[in-house]
Write an enzyme that holds these catalytic residues in place. Structure first.
Site, PDB file in Angstrom:
ATOM      1  N   GLN A 209       0.818  -1.209   0.000  1.00 50.86           N
ATOM      2  CA  GLN A 209       0.000   0.000   0.000  1.00 50.86           C
ATOM      3  C   GLN A 209       0.854   1.262   0.000  1.00 50.86           C
ATOM      4  OE1 GLN A 209      -3.992  -1.545   2.234  1.00 50.86           O
ATOM      5  NE2 GLN A 209      -2.431  -0.780   3.597  1.00 50.86           N
ATOM      6  N   ASN A 238      -3.632   3.134   0.144  1.00 52.68           N
ATOM      7  CA  ASN A 238      -3.383   2.922   1.565  1.00 52.68           C
ATOM      8  C   ASN A 238      -4.702   2.828   2.322  1.00 52.68           C
ATOM      9  OD1 ASN A 238      -2.318   2.715   4.117  1.00 52.68           O
ATOM     10  ND2 ASN A 238      -1.627   4.838   4.228  1.00 52.68           N
ATOM     11  N   ASP A 264       2.662  -8.605  10.192  1.00 53.57           N
ATOM     12  CA  ASP A 264       3.057  -7.210  10.043  1.00 53.57           C
ATOM     13  C   ASP A 264       4.291  -7.110   9.158  1.00 53.57           C
ATOM     14  OD1 ASP A 264       1.485  -5.187  11.013  1.00 53.57           O
ATOM     15  OD2 ASP A 264       2.193  -5.338  13.062  1.00 53.57           O
ATOM     16  N   ASP A 266       6.846  -4.742   9.693  1.00 53.57           N
ATOM     17  CA  ASP A 266       8.041  -4.359  10.438  1.00 53.57           C
ATOM     18  C   ASP A 266       8.360  -5.364  11.537  1.00 53.57           C
ATOM     19  OD1 ASP A 266       5.740  -3.647  11.773  1.00 53.57           O
ATOM     20  OD2 ASP A 266       6.511  -1.734  12.523  1.00 53.57           O
ATOM     21  N   ASP A 377      -7.772  -5.942  15.309  1.00 50.10           N
ATOM     22  CA  ASP A 377      -7.467  -7.299  15.775  1.00 50.10           C
ATOM     23  C   ASP A 377      -8.254  -7.661  17.027  1.00 50.10           C
ATOM     24  OD1 ASP A 377      -6.070  -5.504  17.370  1.00 50.10           O
ATOM     25  OD2 ASP A 377      -4.076  -6.293  16.878  1.00 50.10           O
ATOM     26  N   HIS A 401       9.225  -7.471  16.962  1.00 53.97           N
ATOM     27  CA  HIS A 401       8.461  -6.342  16.426  1.00 53.97           C
ATOM     28  C   HIS A 401       8.828  -5.082  17.219  1.00 53.97           C
ATOM     29  CE1 HIS A 401       4.893  -3.799  15.683  1.00 53.97           C
ATOM     30  NE2 HIS A 401       4.611  -4.572  14.662  1.00 53.97           N
TER      31      HIS A 401
END
Length: 642
Positions: A209, A238, A264, A266, A377, A401
């Site tokens: 995105q 996005n 995720d 990152d 979530d 993370h």
């Protein structure tokens, strides 16, 4: 060096010697030593890098004990006992040389018990049949190796579920990314380098995105070729985390995968976690969401959370057991000497940094809420639980993370989504009239931001309430536009404009000394209300001095950016969370007055209309989370079709 304590240590059965080790190993059915142990207690001797020969093999030197009662290599027996159809497990340990293999277990109180010890000699495969019946409320299994007068080599070890071979469920692994090309390429490389994990994946899907495309990054073509056609890229506008993860859910349903694994961008993934999560889900008694834990990317022995629930009265993330430590460091206290970690932790949801969702659940309850980011979530886990589908946060499965401590979630643009999405989740699921404490607590948070001179944050929270009152039908419509709208407001708020140069601001002037020579202190519970009233009146009525307009009264480190401290200044330069920049806060009575009045009005409307809003959002939920509604949004913002 910084992950090894999660895999192996050189302690006794009751505890570990603190040591520094190297490696990034382990397999979920396969048990692994660290790549190296740089130092150990003198009584245990030293272990060197060349003592570990692969991700799944290594040796204990003469007289040395290696323990696999660690986060990644112990077996979380109580979770299998509670949620799966497995009644016993088998441990196979393949060794060469002389020594002993000792089996240990724990109970829910963290009490450790010896199970069995066997002497081994030569090339040996030791098999242990271990029942799961005693693990009703908690407990782990693990093993230690003790070498004799010569080194003892561990060739391999596996935790196995006895019985007929089964075909693993098929998985679509989906990564949602926004300009995190290096992270994405690193995780793709990890998957390509671990064929055991990659074999479980029907497809690897990158939902890109961002404006800097992963496909254009140096080295992408080489990595893509290693996936043999399993890697697919989707480019869309996005739509935030919820839009990216909803796309992964949608595609997994379309390609008839048994599961979607949301990841995720990152993060650094432990690939064996994929094997463990799928194997666990395959054996669950009914379709179950299986999540991985999150370790701190910048302090890799620190487990950020062991499991989370939602407090139904406050609708805030909560921890199921009071002893649970947020940010537990295994370098300080290992698994075997941490009693609370031996109790099974049952959760309401798992963060989507790594979460495996059966597509049967998606077909039944729908996709993510269209809320861009935050609470997607948690709401999904609570919704699934209400429909009869549990979530399990599975120990031994995890990613590394960036933690929330390195982000300005509460005072930056994400404050809009925190505020709005939390109340939406309460409207959908709160069992209390008027949502319990949610709206009242939101009002308190508004005041804290206002007396801290965080007017940009307060303005985004006012917008959040306005958009909430506009109804669920607007959520898809504003999904791609709200963040740019929020960002465009920064120019009107000095505290939202950041400067990386420390010399960009004037030197602080001379501020008044602390009262009675003491530093700033928060008000007590008894004095909070009068203190807050007095502070608000002062912020509203006291003129801002010319001196504080021309130069800040102080420089404040991010760690000291507390409402009770900031409320005492007329202006201050404040560092951001990651230390890369700072901004200049200015007290503004006019902004405070306008935002305080509007926030109070909107909160009063929400309280008054709570029942109507709750019914409206609950009736709309199946529609706005449906595959059809999301497909319309995907088609609208698909970059491939433009």
């Amino acid at each position: 060096m910084d992950t090894a304590l999660l895999y192996v240590d050189t302690g006794t059965a009751m505890g570990a010697a603190f040591n520094t080790m190297d490696g990034s190993m382990t397999t979920a059915s396969k048990t692994t030593p660290a790549s190296a142990v740089a130092s150990a207690a003198a009584s245990q001797g030293e272990v060197h890098v060349d003592d570990f020969t692969s991700r799944t093999s290594g040796l204990a030197r003469a007289g040395q004990r290696l323990s696999f009662g660690t986060y990644f290599n112990a077996f979380a027996a109580s979770y299998w006992r509670r949620w799966t159809n497995v009644e016993k497990i088998r441990l196979q340990v393949a060794t060469a040389g002389s020594g002993v293999v000792s089996i240990y277990r724990s109970n829910a109180r963290g009490s450790l018990q010896h199970v069995e010890t066997r002497r081994v000699s030569g090339d040996t495969v030791s098999t242990f049949e271990l029942p799961l019946k005693p693990f009703g409320d908690g407990g782990w299994y693990w093993f230690d190796l003790v070498a004799g007068s010569a080194p003892l080599t561990l060739n391999a070890a596996e935790w196995q579920a006895p019985g007929a071979e089964h075909t693993p469920g098929s998985v679509t692994l989906e990564i949602t990314t926004l300009n995190k090309n290096e992270f994405c390429l690193n995780n793709l490389r990890i998957l390509a380098n671990n064929p055991d994990a990659l074999a479980y994946l029907k497809e690897v899907l990158i939902v890109d995105q961002g404006t800097k495309k992963v496909k254009d990054a140096p080295g992408f073509a080489e990595i893509e070729a290693r996936f043999g056609g399993k890697l697919r890229m989707i480019h869309q506008g996005n739509l935030g985390g919820s839009g990216g993860f909803a796309r992964g859910m949608y595609e997994a349903v379309q390609n008839d995968s048994d599961y979607v694994l949301l990841l995720d961008d990152d993060v650094v993934v432990e690939p064996e976690s994929i094997v463990r999560m799928v194997t666990f889900a395959d054996h669950c008694n009914k379709p179950t969401i299986v999540g991985g834990h999150m370790f701190d990317l910048y302090n890799r022995t620190v487990l950020h959370t062991f499991g989370e629930t939602v407090n139904p009265y406050r609708f805030q993330p909560d921890h199921p057991i009071k002893e649970q430590v947020l940010g537990h460091d295994f370098a300080r206290t290992n698994l075997r000497t941490t009693p609370w970690m031996h109790r099974r932790v049952d959760v309401d949801y798992n963060g989507w940094w790594m979460c495996l969702i059966p597509t049967k659940v998606i077909r039944d309850i729908g996709l993510s809420l269209p809320v861009f980011i935050k609470w997607d979530d948690a709401e999904y886990g609570v919704r699934a639980k209400a429909a009869g589908y549990n979530t399990v946060s599975l120990p031994g499965s995890a990613v590394w993370h960036i933690t929330w401590a390195d982000k300005d979630d509460a005072v930056d643009w994400q404050a809009y989504f925190h505020s709005r999405n939390r109340i939406i989740t309460a409207l959908l699921h709160s069992p209390y009239p008027h949502g319990g404490r949610v709206v009242r607590e939101g009002s308190f948070i508004d005041v804290k931001h206002l007396i801290s001179m965080q007017y940009f944050t307060a303005q985004t929270r006012v917008m959040a309430l306005q958009d909430l009152l506009a109804g669920p039908g607007k959520l898809h419509e504003i999904l791609a536009h709200k963040l740019p709208e929020i960002q465009s407001m920064r120019h009107a708020y000095s505290e939202a404009k950041f400067e990386p140069d420390p010399e960009a601001f004037p030197t602080p002037g001379v501020s008044k000394p602390p009262r009675r020579g003491r530093g700033f202190q928060p008000p007590s519970y008894i004095t909070l209300v009068p203190w807050a009233a007095k502070t608000i009146v002062r912020h509203l009525t006291k003129p801002v001095s010319k001196t504080s307009i021309e130069r800040p009264e102080a420089r404040v480190a991010h760690i000291d950016n507390k409402w009770w401290r900031m409320s005492q200044y007329d202006s201050a330069v404040v560092t951001n969370a990651d230390g890369t920049a700072a901004s200049w806060y200015h007290r503004d009575p006019e902004k405070l007055r306008d935002l305080l009045v509007e926030g109070m009005r909107l909160n009063a409307v929400i309280l008054k209309d709570w029942q109507r809003l709750s019914e409206e959002y609950r009736q709309a939920l199946p529609v706005i989370t449906s595959l059809e509604a999301w497909k319309e949004t995907f088609d609208k913002y698909s970059e491939e079709s433009k």
